[in-house]
Every structure is written in structure tokens, then in C-alpha cells.
Design a protein around this motif. Structure first.
Motif, mmCIF file in Angstrom:
data_model
loop_
_atom_site.group_PDB
_atom_site.id
_atom_site.type_symbol
_atom_site.label_atom_id
_atom_site.label_comp_id
_atom_site.label_asym_id
_atom_site.label_seq_id
_atom_site.Cartn_x
_atom_site.Cartn_y
_atom_site.Cartn_z
ATOM 1 N N SER A 354 49.697 -73.793 5.236
ATOM 2 C CA SER A 354 49.461 -72.385 5.539
ATOM 3 C C SER A 354 49.267 -71.659 4.219
ATOM 4 O O SER A 354 49.830 -72.054 3.194
ATOM 5 N N LYS A 355 48.460 -70.599 4.251
ATOM 6 C CA LYS A 355 48.099 -69.938 3.001
ATOM 7 C C LYS A 355 47.826 -68.458 3.231
ATOM 8 O O LYS A 355 47.239 -68.063 4.237
ATOM 9 N N VAL A 356 48.273 -67.639 2.273
ATOM 10 C CA VAL A 356 47.961 -66.210 2.255
ATOM 11 C C VAL A 356 47.491 -65.858 0.846
ATOM 12 O O VAL A 356 48.170 -66.162 -0.143
ATOM 13 N N ASN A 357 46.342 -65.226 0.766
ATOM 14 C CA ASN A 357 45.768 -64.851 -0.528
ATOM 15 C C ASN A 357 45.346 -63.382 -0.450
ATOM 16 O O ASN A 357 44.457 -63.027 0.317
ATOM 17 N N VAL A 358 45.989 -62.530 -1.236
ATOM 18 C CA VAL A 358 45.703 -61.096 -1.214
ATOM 19 C C VAL A 358 45.346 -60.647 -2.628
ATOM 20 O O VAL A 358 46.086 -60.928 -3.579
ATOM 21 N N ALA A 359 44.225 -59.971 -2.769
ATOM 22 C CA ALA A 359 43.795 -59.445 -4.067
ATOM 23 C C ALA A 359 43.426 -57.981 -3.920
ATOM 24 O O ALA A 359 42.881 -57.566 -2.890
ATOM 25 N N ALA A 360 43.715 -57.193 -4.948
ATOM 26 C CA ALA A 360 43.411 -55.761 -4.920
ATOM 27 C C ALA A 360 42.925 -55.321 -6.292
ATOM 28 O O ALA A 360 43.399 -55.812 -7.326
ATOM 29 N N ASN A 361 41.959 -54.397 -6.292
ATOM 30 C CA ASN A 361 41.397 -53.870 -7.531
ATOM 31 C C ASN A 361 41.275 -52.362 -7.473
ATOM 32 O O ASN A 361 40.947 -51.791 -6.423
ATOM 33 N N LEU A 362 41.524 -51.725 -8.605
ATOM 34 C CA LEU A 362 41.288 -50.302 -8.773
ATOM 35 C C LEU A 362 40.360 -50.148 -9.963
ATOM 36 O O LEU A 362 40.668 -50.637 -11.061
ATOM 37 N N ASN A 363 39.225 -49.472 -9.744
ATOM 38 C CA ASN A 363 38.194 -49.398 -10.772
ATOM 39 C C ASN A 363 37.736 -47.958 -10.948
ATOM 40 O O ASN A 363 37.496 -47.242 -9.968
ATOM 41 N N TYR A 364 37.623 -47.531 -12.200
ATOM 42 C CA TYR A 364 37.143 -46.174 -12.514
ATOM 43 C C TYR A 364 35.968 -46.275 -13.476
ATOM 44 O O TYR A 364 36.024 -47.013 -14.465
ATOM 45 N N VAL A 365 34.884 -45.530 -13.172
ATOM 46 C CA VAL A 365 33.689 -45.535 -14.015
ATOM 47 C C VAL A 365 33.300 -44.101 -14.335
ATOM 48 O O VAL A 365 33.193 -43.254 -13.440
ATOM 49 N N ASN A 366 33.091 -43.836 -15.633
ATOM 50 C CA ASN A 366 32.626 -42.523 -16.086
ATOM 51 C C ASN A 366 31.306 -42.703 -16.826
ATOM 52 O O ASN A 366 31.184 -43.549 -17.714
ATOM 53 N N THR A 367 30.310 -41.918 -16.422
ATOM 54 C CA THR A 367 29.001 -41.944 -17.063
ATOM 55 C C THR A 367 28.740 -40.601 -17.724
ATOM 56 O O THR A 367 28.747 -39.564 -17.044
ATOM 57 N N SER A 368 28.531 -40.595 -19.025
ATOM 58 C CA SER A 368 28.326 -39.348 -19.753
ATOM 59 C C SER A 368 26.892 -38.855 -19.583
ATOM 60 O O SER A 368 26.022 -39.564 -19.074
ATOM 61 N N LYS A 369 26.629 -37.638 -20.034
ATOM 62 C CA LYS A 369 25.288 -37.072 -19.937
ATOM 63 C C LYS A 369 24.284 -37.861 -20.769
ATOM 64 O O LYS A 369 23.103 -37.913 -20.442
ATOM 65 N N HIS A 380 45.266 -57.150 -9.253
ATOM 66 C CA HIS A 380 46.467 -57.913 -8.909
ATOM 67 C C HIS A 380 46.127 -58.909 -7.800
ATOM 68 O O HIS A 380 45.433 -58.578 -6.833
ATOM 69 N N THR A 381 46.616 -60.133 -7.973
ATOM 70 C CA THR A 381 46.470 -61.183 -6.963
ATOM 71 C C THR A 381 47.838 -61.747 -6.632
ATOM 72 O O THR A 381 48.645 -61.988 -7.539
ATOM 73 N N ASN A 382 48.072 -61.963 -5.349
ATOM 74 C CA ASN A 382 49.267 -62.677 -4.905
ATOM 75 C C ASN A 382 48.815 -63.811 -3.991
ATOM 76 O O ASN A 382 48.216 -63.586 -2.940
ATOM 77 N N TYR A 383 49.107 -65.031 -4.419
ATOM 78 C CA TYR A 383 48.632 -66.234 -3.733
ATOM 79 C C TYR A 383 49.844 -67.070 -3.348
ATOM 80 O O TYR A 383 50.677 -67.400 -4.201
ATOM 81 N N ASP A 384 49.946 -67.403 -2.059
ATOM 82 C CA ASP A 384 51.111 -68.149 -1.588
ATOM 83 C C ASP A 384 50.652 -69.217 -0.600
ATOM 84 O O ASP A 384 49.961 -68.897 0.374
ATOM 85 N N TYR A 385 51.010 -70.469 -0.883
ATOM 86 C CA TYR A 385 50.629 -71.535 0.029
ATOM 87 C C TYR A 385 51.785 -72.518 0.191
ATOM 88 O O TYR A 385 52.568 -72.760 -0.728
ATOM 89 N N ASP A 386 51.909 -73.073 1.415
ATOM 90 C CA ASP A 386 52.970 -74.027 1.747
ATOM 91 C C ASP A 386 52.344 -75.263 2.387
ATOM 92 O O ASP A 386 51.368 -75.160 3.130
ATOM 93 N N ARG A 387 52.942 -76.420 2.102
ATOM 94 C CA ARG A 387 52.461 -77.669 2.683
ATOM 95 C C ARG A 387 53.645 -78.558 3.086
ATOM 96 O O ARG A 387 54.611 -78.694 2.336
ATOM 97 N N TYR A 388 53.511 -79.126 4.272
ATOM 98 C CA TYR A 388 54.435 -80.173 4.712
ATOM 99 C C TYR A 388 53.628 -81.449 4.889
ATOM 100 O O TYR A 388 52.583 -81.455 5.557
ATOM 101 N N GLN A 389 54.110 -82.550 4.294
ATOM 102 C CA GLN A 389 53.391 -83.819 4.347
ATOM 103 C C GLN A 389 54.329 -84.921 4.830
ATOM 104 O O GLN A 389 55.487 -84.993 4.399
ATOM 105 N N ASP A 390 53.816 -85.752 5.724
ATOM 106 C CA ASP A 390 54.599 -86.867 6.264
ATOM 107 C C ASP A 390 53.758 -88.138 6.170
ATOM 108 O O ASP A 390 52.629 -88.184 6.671
ATOM 109 N N ILE A 391 54.292 -89.185 5.502
ATOM 110 C CA ILE A 391 53.581 -90.454 5.341
ATOM 111 C C ILE A 391 54.425 -91.576 5.943
ATOM 112 O O ILE A 391 55.606 -91.726 5.616
#
Length: 802
Positions: A354-369, A380-391
Motif C-alpha cells: 500500500s502506498k500514499v504519495n502527497v506533494a505540494a508546491n507554493l510558487n510566486y512569480v513577479n514580472t517587472s515592467k 514538500h513531499t511525504n511518501y509512505d509505503y508498506d509491504r508484507y511479503q510471504d515466501i
């Protein structure tokens, strides 16, 4: 074309006895469909100043109110159509005849109203492939990349000029993952609004130094306010069925610009592998294993993207974007049978992720005359994953009698947090010199844990040797400057980027730690000369870096069966590469290139067999060096009005030097000449160009990858697209690997290493798709995908062998 309407009120003379005079009418196109959001204005006949204005409604109706008596010029315009003009005399309420706007073929190449053929442009440092409104957009972004000049996609592994060290951008904003995460993102992202793909083979100093090439996916943008959206669904039939459905929403006002997307997908894939191993002692084969492995993978995933731009004014824009990927269900069932000379064993390998991947960005742009641009990005990124394995492995003797059983399982998880801040400034100096500089800082905190247990005496015991926590921390600080200048026939650009990296990795079970830091400079240079319209020459050089992925540094073992496993390498060093290219373009159509690339400490996942323990280990390893040089030819040429072709052919030589870790640690090398060819045909049919398609042929000759020799592969694909109801409905059909010729064999044979691997992937499939466009569908859209920064490139939690 965006027209800012000016509403003016003229004072009438005393002779005017009414202030409520109206001018009205209807607007349609040649297909008798109403045109909404068309601009309707009245201009003064003397000085062409605008005196009244309005926009048409959903039914094509427009009304100009409070019109003074007099003579005017009526102008009706809408993007993609020829402007209608009419001399109008107003002496009372006026109802005009129906106005039918005609499509402007002169503007269609810019505004992309109807289906088109792809276009191709080669620049000194990049390839620009425009595909908007072609059949290529009816599918996923991964499908688009498979058809893009300069990009090779085989079994969902992407490379540019024989390198998979790639930076991915969407609308010039970073969106990077690797491995299965990257494949899932690209395969799950709708391509209906992809405008073009840029393949940058020599990235400037403004880009992060990590990445031998840059792939930038440009989305089309809204020019006029309004709302539109689409609903779509795709059904794919391979060995098993797959399904994907989603929706896009776009809304734009004068200041606010919003995009939102959601998609859901279900998939089932079947992969078959066969491997043969000869165990050698004193140059004699003492044992042989033959294994067959069937892996069935089922998954369900959710993808959501949102982008909000707010323009305070024409100079200041604030943007927020987020991307969420959730995989609540991912299940792989693997069954492997291994035959030895005097015994055999079978293994069941079941994994639940199972996996959850969340990313967020804040961007500001100024253009002069003056046109200077200042931008700031926080990520910011938060990445979380879990695995169960049986052999579960069952062993049998030479008489096929059960002898013993071995059972173990493991639970692992990875959590990675990324924080990044970046500031850039672009300005123009005297003598038309463009100057850019910027800084960036990033922090990566990645923690991976593994708890493994084995069954003994009907009780599970902890395997201390292969359990613990791997804690990885990285700080990176960067700064760059670049300059460029263009003359009438010359273009020159140069840049320098500096990056300081501080890394520490700790393993809890052994109390071992590995820390190091380094500072590197990365120069880039491009120069081009256009002799005339038929001849141009270019020369470029770039130095790049490839840092190890977080998972490749993880020293714990991940088993396929009792004797075959993947293990990370905490001692991996970054790869430094140097690439030089000389290019010549004839008549703007035919491009010839010579290139030379040298890599120090390149990382490759090498296969090692231990002839004593009979173990097979897949391990990321630094090779000593790799030398790659070749000759490329590419062209994109219209043949007729409805048929154009793209052709690329690359002849190259690769030589890899590596350490024989299981053979005395001597330095060995592997080399070969190889050929890569891609031939694509694009078609547009019918008078209104509502029917388009493509046929492609891809061939890859035998090549090498580290110590491995990879067999040749061929792939033939077909795609068609038909739009109905003036683009309201779009149906598509795609067939991949029609003759199932992408199966391949990988061989390792040197000193006392002798093993080979045959892979059959689920590449042969056909897909049918249907899309419904609603709202103001005749406008192009301003889809903006999530902004992701460079460090996401190394969020890779499993090898492509899993």
C-alpha cells in the motif's frame, strides 16, 4: 486572442429621444452550432475606437445595449475563426441576420481547434515534438513518450540517448519519481491536453545537475475566460483486462485559474521469466539450475491533481499545486519452479503493498515592467509505503519426493520527507544578453525499516541479520549563473552550477554508518551557427551527476526465493558524466549528430552468482567507467497533405568497465556496437481532419548493460482517433506490440559467471477509449500538473525485477 472590451457611454444630443436602443443577433459556425464567448464590438468609423462590446451566450445570442444612433463598424471574432466585419447604421432597435463564422486555416496551427498532424522542431540543445489534437493524445502520458522523437521506452523503462538518468517536468515544473512509481504516474496521467514534449539533451545550468537529459511535457493553456471539462474511460485488454477512468475540470476568470483532475485505475499484469544458471568451479560446470517464474500483479490506484493560480495583477502571480497518489491495493503472486541436477524446489512469493504519495508546491512569480522575472518555489513531499511479503519454498529430492519446507516472511515500510526552497531571477542586460541566476536548498529524510521472520519448530523467529532500520539524510545546496546571446546567425549560451551535498546513512542492526560530503561544479555550453536557411551547425557540452536512489542505498535483502534476492549498497557513489555533441541540420529537416559521453562510477544493477552457496544476487554497483559514442540521424518530413513521417536511426558503441565481485574482483569490460531505429507514420483523414492515426515500427539491436548482453527487440504499434459532434465526443483505438516481438534475453557470461534470463512482458494489448468534452469545449485549456522538485526522482522503493 484575448480582447479587453472597453465600455463607453456617449452623450446623445437633444434630438435623441431614446437611451434603450439595442443591437442583437446570433452567431454560429459552418456546422450550424452556436458559438459562445465570441467577442462582439462596435467601433467608431472615424478612429476605430471601441464604443460598445459584449460576448455571445451559450446559444450564440448577443445583445449590445444603450447604443446611440449613428454609424459603426460591427466586428465579431472568436479564436480559430476569421473576424467578421460589417458597416452598420443604427437608427433604432436592430436585429441582425445570422452571422456564420468561418474557420481560419491561418490560425489553426497556433490554436489547435481541429485534429492535426504532429510537428517536429530540432534546436541546438533540444527536440520539440508538438502533438496537440492528434491521436497520440488519446491515452496516457506514457503513450505519448513512447512516440516522442529521441525517447526510447521499452517495457516501461525510459531512456534518452542510452541513459535513464532523466529529469521530468510538466509545464517546466518538476514531477519526478522513478521505477514503478514513475510508471504509475505517467500511465495514470491523461494526455488529452498535452501540447508538446521537449527532449532537452544538454540541460542548462538552471536545471538541477542531476539528469543527463530533461523531458518537459507542456500542457495547452486557456486564452479566454470560461469553464470546460471532460470525462473519459479506457479499456485495455492484454493477457488480462485493465481499466482507467477519470475527469478533468478547467475554470478561468480574469484573475483566477483552476485545474482539477481525478482518475481511478484497475490493472492486472502477467510477467513470465525463465532463467538458467551454470555454477562453475575450476572452469568446470558443477551444477545447473533452470527456473520458471510466473508473476501476477493486481492493483488499484487513485490519482488526483489540482492547480490554482491567482493573478493579483499582470505582474504578480501566486500558484498552489498538489498531487496525490494513493495505491490502497497492490498484490503480487509469484510462483517459481527450479530444477537442479539431483533435486528441485518450488517457491510461492506473495506480496501486499500500500502506498500514499502527497506533494505540494507554493510558487510566486513577479514580472517587472522591464521584463525581468523573479520566482520563488517551496515544495514538500511525504511518501509512505508498506509491504508484507510471504515466501514458502518446498524442496524435493531426485525421486521427486518431498524433503523439507522453508517459510519466512517480512514486513517493511519506507517513509520519505522532502523539503525544498528555490529562488530564480532572469533579466536582460545591454546588447541583448540574457542573464539568469538562482539558488536552491533541499532536505531529504528517508527512513526504511525491515522486520524479517523465519518459521522454525512451528514458531516464527526474528532474523536479526536481515532486520533493522536504515536511516538516510541528505542536505543539498546549489547555486547557478547562466548567460546567453543571439546574433543574426549565431547563438551562444553558457552556464555554471555548483552543488554541495552532505549525506549520512545509518543501519540500526549493525550500528554502521556511512557519511560523506562533496562539492561539484557543473559547466554547460551551447553554440550554434545558421549559415543560411539550408545549413546550420551546433556544438554543445554538459557535465551532469546521478545520485543513488534511496532504496539502492538500503543494505537489506529483498528475496525472490530462498536463493535469489535483491540487496542495496550503502557504499554507492554518485555518477559523474560528460557529454559532447556536434550536430548539423540540412534544410531544417535532416539532422546529423555525433556524440561522445564519458561516465565515471556509473551505477548499474549487476547480477552476481555465488558458485559456493548457489545464491544469485541483484545488486546496484558502481562500475569503474562507461564510454559511449555514436552517430544519430533524425528527420520529420511531410510526405503528402495527410501523411508525414518521423525517422530516427542511432548507431552507437558502448564499453562498460566493472569489477568482477565474485571472480577475484578483477576489472572486466563489456562492449558492443548497437543500432536503434524508430520509424513513425502519422495520418489525418477526412475533409474536417476529424480522423487521425499513426503506425510505428521500433527496432533495438543487441546491446549491453554493464556485464549483461541484451538481445534485440522489435515493436509495432497502431493508433487511431475519431472525433464526433464538433469535438464533443472522441473515440480512440490503440494496439501495442502487435506481433509480440518485445520479449528479450539477458546473458551474463565472463570468468566463472554464467547465467541468463528470458523475459516475456505483458506488452501486447489493445485499448479502446471514449472521451466526452463538455462546457466551453472550443477553447484550449490551461491544465497544469503538479509541481514536483528534483529529489522526488529517487523515491524508488523496488527494483524493476520485482
Amino acid at each position: 486572442m484575448y480582447i479587453k472590451l472597453m465600455f463607453l457611454t456617449f452623450l446623445c444630443s437633444s434630438a435623441c429621444f431614446s437611451q434603450d436602443i439595442q443591437v442583437s443577433g446570433f452567431i454560429k459556425n459552418a456546422q450550424n452550432l452556436p458559438i459562445d464567448f465570441a467577442n462582439v464590438i462596435l467601433t467608431n468609423t472615424d478612429d476605430a475606437t471601441i464604443v460598445h462590446g459584449a460576448t455571445s451566450q451559450d446559444d450564440g445570442h448577443y445583445v449590445l445595449k444603450n447604443v446611440a444612433l449613428g454609424s459603426y463598424i460591427l466586428e465579431i471574432s472568436f479564436i480559430g475563426y476569421t473576424t467578421y466585419k460589417y458597416n452598420l447604421k443604427v437608427d433604432g432597435d436592430t436585429k441582425l441576420d445570422l452571422v456564420v463564422l468561418q474557420e481560419s486555416t491561418e490560425e489553426l496551427d497556433t490554436i489547435n481547434i481541429i485534429a492535426k498532424k504532429p510537428t517536429f522542431k530540432k534546436q541546438s540543445d533540444r527536440i520539440i515534438f508538438n502533438i496537440e489534437k492528434t491521436s497520440l493524445t488519446e491515452g496516457s502520458v506514457m503513450d505519448v513518450l513512447k512516440s516522442t522523437p529521441g525517447i526510447l521506452v521499452m517495457n516501461d523503462e525510459i531512456s534518452v540517448r542510452n541513459s535513464s538518468n532523466i529529469i521530468y517536468l510538466i509545464n517546466n515544473k518538476r514531477v519526478h519519481l522513478t521505477g514503478e512509481d514513475l510508471q504509475q504516474l505517467l500511465a495514470g496521467t491523461d494526455a488529452s491536453h498535452v501540447e508538446s514534449v521537449e527532449v532537452v539533451t544538454n540541460p542548462s545550468a538552471k536545471y538541477d545537475a542531476e539528469g543527463a537529459a530533461v523531458i518537459n511535457i507542456n500542457m495547452s493553456k486557456n486564452l479566454i475566460t470560461g469553464y470546460n471539462g471532460s470525462l473519459y474511460a479506457n479499456y485495455t485488454q492484454g493477457i488480462y483486462p485493465r481499466f482507467n477512468a477519470g475527469m478533468n475540470h478547467f475554470y478561468k476568470t480574469k484573475k483566477l485559474d483552476i485545474f482539477a483532475n481525478y482518475s481511478y485505475g484497475e490493472s492486472e499484469l502477467e510477467i513470465y521469466n525463465r532463467s538458467d544458471v551454470n555454477f562453475i568451479e575450476d572452469n568446470t560446470i558443477v551444477g545447473t539450475w533452470r527456473s520458471e517464474n510466473d508473476r501476477n500483479t493486481k492493483s488499484k490506484s487513485h490519482n488526483a491533481n489540482a492547480n490554482v493560480d491567482y493573478a493579483f495583477n499582470s505582474a504578480n502571480v501566486l500558484s498552489f499545486s498538489t498531487n496525490v497518489n494513493v495505491t490502497p491495493y497492490w498484490k503480487r503472486e509469484g510462483y517459481m519452479e527450479t530444477e537442479a541436477v539431483d533435486s528441485s524446489f518450488s517457491s510461492m512469493n506473495n506480496m501486499d503493498d500500500s502506498k500514499v504519495n502527497v506533494a505540494a508546491n507554493l510558487n510566486y512569480v513577479n514580472t517587472s515592467k522591464s521584463g525581468d522575472v523573479f520566482s520563488v518555489n517551496l515544495h514538500h513531499t511525504n511518501y509512505d509505503y508498506d509491504r508484507y511479503q510471504d515466501i514458502n519454498s518446498m524442496y524435493f529430492d531426485e525421486n521427486d519426493q518431498f524433503s523439507r519446507q522453508n517459510i519466512f516472511n517480512s514486513m517493511s515500510d519506507q517513509n520519505t520527507k522532502i523539503f525544498s526552497a528555490q529562488a530564480d531571477y532572469s533579466m536582460s542586460l545591454e546588447h541583448d544578453i540574457d542573464f539568469d541566476f538562482g539558488i536552491k536548498s533541499s532536505l531529504i529524510d528517508s527512513k526504511s525499516s525491515l522486520d524479517q521472520y523465519y518459521l522454525k519448530d512451528n514458531k516464527y523467529w526474528n532474523d536479526d541479520e536481515n532486520s533493522g532500520v536504515f536511516d538516510y539524510n541528505e542536505m543539498n545546496y546549489a547555486g547557478y549563473i547562466s548567460m546567453s546571446k543571439a546574433w543574426e546567425t549565431w547563438q551562444v549560451s553558457a552556464g555554471l552550477r555548483g552543488e554541495y551535498t552532505d549525506i549520512e546513512g545509518k543501519v540500526s542492526s549493525t550500528n554502521n554508518s556511512n557519511s560523506f560530503d562533496y562539492f561539484k561544479l557543473f559547466p554547460t555550453f551551447n553554440v550554434s551557427k545558421e549559415f543560411n536557411e539550408n545549413h546550420s551547425l551546433g556544438l554543445s557540452y554538459g557535465k551532469r551527476i546521478e545520485r543513488p536512489t534511496y532504496s539502492s542505498l538500503n543494505p537489506f535483502k529483498y528475496y525472490f526465493n530462498d536463493y535469489i534476492y535483491l540487496q542495496g549498497n550503502s557504499n554507492l557513489q554518485p555518477t559523474i558524466s560528460h557529454l559532447s555533441t556536434l550536430s548539423y541540420t540540412l534544410k531544417g529537416t535532416y539532422t546529423f549528430e555525433l556524440y561522445y559521453r564519458y561516465e565515471k562510477d556509473p551505477t548499474s544493477e549487476l547480477v552476481f552468482q555465488d558458485n559456493t552457496s548457489n545464491e544469485i544476487v541483484y545488486k546496484p554497483t558502481n562500475m569503474e567507467k562507461s564510454i559511449d559514442y555514436g552517430f544519430d540521424f533524425l528527420t520529420f518530413k511531410p510526405i503528402t497533405d495527410f501523411w508525414s513521417v518521423y525517422f530516427v536511426n542511432s548507431i552507437f558503441h558502448t564499453r562498460d568497465y566493472f569489477k568482477a565481485a565474485q571472480s577475484g574482483n578483477s576489472t572486466e569490460y563489456n562492449e558492443t556496437w548497437s543500432v536503434y531505429s524508430n520509424f513513425m507514420n502519422f495520418f489525418t483523414f477526412l475533409e474536417d481532419r476529424s480522423f487521425s492515426g499513426e503506425i510505428s515500427l521500433l527496432y533495438m539491436a543487441p546491446m549491453i548493460n554493464g556485464s549483461s548482453n541484451v538481445s534485440s527487440r522489435t515493436q509495432v504499434d497502431l493508433g487511431i482517433k475519431k472525433s464526433f459532434k464538433n469535438g464533443k465526443w472522441v473515440a480512440s483505438l490503440k494496439a501495442s506490440d502487435i506481433f509480440r516481438t518485445t520479449d528479450f534475453t539477458v546473458k551474463n557470461k565472463y570468468l566463472n559467471q554464467d547465467n541468463q534470463y528470458y523475459g516475456r512482458f505483458d506488452n501486447q494489448w489493445f485499448r479502446v477509449g471514449l472521451r466526452y468534452n463538455f462546457g466551453n469545449t472550443r477553447l484550449t485549456t490551461n491544465e497544469k500538473e503538479d509541481t514536483e522538485l528534483n529529489e522526488r526522482n529517487r523515491l524508488n522503493y523496488e527494483s524493476s525485477h520485482n
